[in-house]
Design a protein around this motif. Structure first.
Motif, PDB file in Angstrom:
ATOM      1  N   ARG A 258       0.830  -1.210   0.000  1.00  0.00           N
ATOM      2  CA  ARG A 258       0.000   0.000   0.000  1.00  0.00           C
ATOM      3  C   ARG A 258       0.865   1.261   0.000  1.00  0.00           C
ATOM      4  O   ARG A 258       0.577   2.226  -0.713  1.00  0.00           O
ATOM      5  N   LYS A 259       1.927   1.250   0.794  1.00  0.00           N
ATOM      6  CA  LYS A 259       2.825   2.398   0.816  1.00  0.00           C
ATOM      7  C   LYS A 259       3.546   2.571  -0.519  1.00  0.00           C
ATOM      8  O   LYS A 259       3.745   3.689  -0.985  1.00  0.00           O
ATOM      9  N   ALA A 260       3.922   1.445  -1.115  1.00  0.00           N
ATOM     10  CA  ALA A 260       4.579   1.529  -2.416  1.00  0.00           C
ATOM     11  C   ALA A 260       3.637   2.090  -3.476  1.00  0.00           C
ATOM     12  O   ALA A 260       4.047   2.870  -4.349  1.00  0.00           O
ATOM     13  N   ALA A 261       2.348   1.700  -3.405  1.00  0.00           N
ATOM     14  CA  ALA A 261       1.383   2.228  -4.369  1.00  0.00           C
ATOM     15  C   ALA A 261       1.185   3.733  -4.198  1.00  0.00           C
ATOM     16  O   ALA A 261       0.963   4.461  -5.165  1.00  0.00           O
ATOM     17  N   LYS A 262       1.279   4.219  -2.948  1.00  0.00           N
ATOM     18  CA  LYS A 262       1.138   5.655  -2.719  1.00  0.00           C
ATOM     19  C   LYS A 262       2.382   6.424  -3.138  1.00  0.00           C
ATOM     20  O   LYS A 262       2.312   7.632  -3.404  1.00  0.00           O
ATOM     21  N   THR A 263       3.523   5.741  -3.203  1.00  0.00           N
ATOM     22  CA  THR A 263       4.768   6.419  -3.542  1.00  0.00           C
ATOM     23  C   THR A 263       4.822   6.799  -5.016  1.00  0.00           C
ATOM     24  O   THR A 263       5.375   7.842  -5.381  1.00  0.00           O
ATOM     25  N   VAL A 264       4.227   5.976  -5.897  1.00  0.00           N
ATOM     26  CA  VAL A 264       4.285   6.233  -7.338  1.00  0.00           C
ATOM     27  C   VAL A 264       3.631   7.567  -7.704  1.00  0.00           C
ATOM     28  O   VAL A 264       4.234   8.385  -8.418  1.00  0.00           O
ATOM     29  N   PRO A 265       2.399   7.858  -7.266  1.00  0.00           N
ATOM     30  CA  PRO A 265       1.830   9.181  -7.618  1.00  0.00           C
ATOM     31  C   PRO A 265       2.648  10.339  -7.067  1.00  0.00           C
ATOM     32  O   PRO A 265       2.786  11.379  -7.724  1.00  0.00           O
ATOM     33  N   THR A 268       5.554  10.857  -9.283  1.00  0.00           N
ATOM     34  CA  THR A 268       5.118  11.456 -10.548  1.00  0.00           C
ATOM     35  C   THR A 268       4.865  12.948 -10.404  1.00  0.00           C
ATOM     36  O   THR A 268       5.255  13.759 -11.257  1.00  0.00           O
ATOM     37  N   ILE A 269       4.212  13.341  -9.304  1.00  0.00           N
ATOM     38  CA  ILE A 269       3.947  14.758  -9.072  1.00  0.00           C
ATOM     39  C   ILE A 269       5.252  15.533  -8.917  1.00  0.00           C
ATOM     40  O   ILE A 269       5.416  16.637  -9.458  1.00  0.00           O
ATOM     41  N   ALA A 270       6.209  14.945  -8.179  1.00  0.00           N
ATOM     42  CA  ALA A 270       7.499  15.614  -8.005  1.00  0.00           C
ATOM     43  C   ALA A 270       8.224  15.767  -9.340  1.00  0.00           C
ATOM     44  O   ALA A 270       8.858  16.799  -9.613  1.00  0.00           O
ATOM     45  N   THR A 271       8.115  14.741 -10.180  1.00  0.00           N
ATOM     46  CA  THR A 271       8.768  14.806 -11.490  1.00  0.00           C
ATOM     47  C   THR A 271       8.158  15.902 -12.355  1.00  0.00           C
ATOM     48  O   THR A 271       8.865  16.691 -12.996  1.00  0.00           O
TER      49      THR A 271
END
Length: 301
Positions: A258-265, A268-271
């Protein structure tokens, strides 16, 4: 005197307040005022574990602790006492020492806020007031998080070892005591408290219920609930312990995914927010500089 600029007045006020605060702190630190027995004990309990900076803060604020505790009221005092228990009394922290630190941080924040207002920096004053109000609670909250993380990391392996010892023929109480002696850390400390309560006549169910109240951890709640249900249903304790450890590891894996899934967005926003604009600026600047255009002549024309 009236022709002095505002900055000079601010610096003079800053120097005066600093001198006053230093003199007051030295007087409180060296004061021989007799403390009530409970507050004197609170100051000394855990002093060997507290850091020198924390001991100095405690000695400065311990005389203001009764006033802070009266202002907090009984409900808030009970809530803070529970949170200190959940944190495991870090560095010998007690309710009285918490009140002393809150008094010192609050006075320091108020002093810095006055200095900021005198210097014409209202934003700094707000930050100083926020520090004075929340510093003690933020440190306590971080201690609770660290302790809960350590307990949840240790608990599954502890249950596996406990199941092996129980399967070897020892009773649950003896096995729990034997394994707790071999472990170090907050979870072993909690179990030793539970065993001491049982030695004093507290029932096993009530002792483990208090263990659950002292720890705001989902895994500890799961452990106590499964243990009590297994006792009521008559399930073999070793199988119950193994099942609890398996469920905890499965829960940890789900939380990690669950934490890994939250890390992707978030990545992406930071990028998009930082890397992409910087890259576009770099590309455009490279083309412009590489074109050999004379911008001076373009502007003159």
């Amino acid at each position: 005197m009236t022709d002095l600029p505002p900055l000079a007045w601010a610096l003079a006020l800053l120097a005066g307040l600093a001198a006053l605060g230093l003199a007051t702190g030295i007087r409180l630190y060296r004061s021989e005022t007799t403390l009530p027995p409970d507050l004197s004990l609170a100051l000394e309990v855990g002093a060997s574990r507290a850091r020198p900076r924390q001991q100095a803060v405690d000695r400065l604020g311990i005389r203001l602790a009764p006033t802070v505790l009266r202002l907090m009221g009984p409900k808030l005092r009970d809530a803070k006492r529970r949170r200190i228990d959940q944190a495991g009394n870090p560095d010998g922290l007690t309710l009285d020492r918490y009140a002393a630190r809150r008094a010192v941080y609050g006075l320091f924040g108020a002093l810095m806020a006055l200095i900021g207002l005198a210097a014409g920096a209202p934003f700094f004053s707000l930050l100083a007031l926020g520090f004075g109000w929340f510093a003690a609670d933020l440190a306590l909250r971080q201690a609770i998080r660290d302790r809960r993380r350590e307990i949840e990391r240790t608990l599954p392996d502890f249950l596996d070892v406990l199941a092996v010892v129980v399967s070897a023929g020892l009773g649950f109480r003896q096995a729990l005591e034997r394994v707790a002696e071999r472990y170090r850390g907050p979870w072993a400390d909690e179990l030793r408290i539970t065993l001491r309560q049982m030695d004093m006549g507290v029932s096993r169910r009530e002792a483990f219920a208090q263990l659950r109240r002292r720890n705001s951890s989902e895994q500890v709640d799961q452990f106590v609930t499964a243990l009590q249900q297994g006792e009521e249903l008559g399930a073999p304790i070793a199988e119950t312990l193994v099942q609890i450890a398996t469920d905890m590891r499965r829960t940890d894996a789900q939380n990690a995914r669950r934490k890994a899934a939250k890390t992707v967005p978030k990545a992406t926003i930071a990028t998009i927010a930082f890397l992409l604009p910087g890259t576009l600026i770099l590309i455009v600047a490279t083309f412009v500089l590489g074109s050999g255009t004379d911008f001076g002549s373009v502007l003159d024309g």
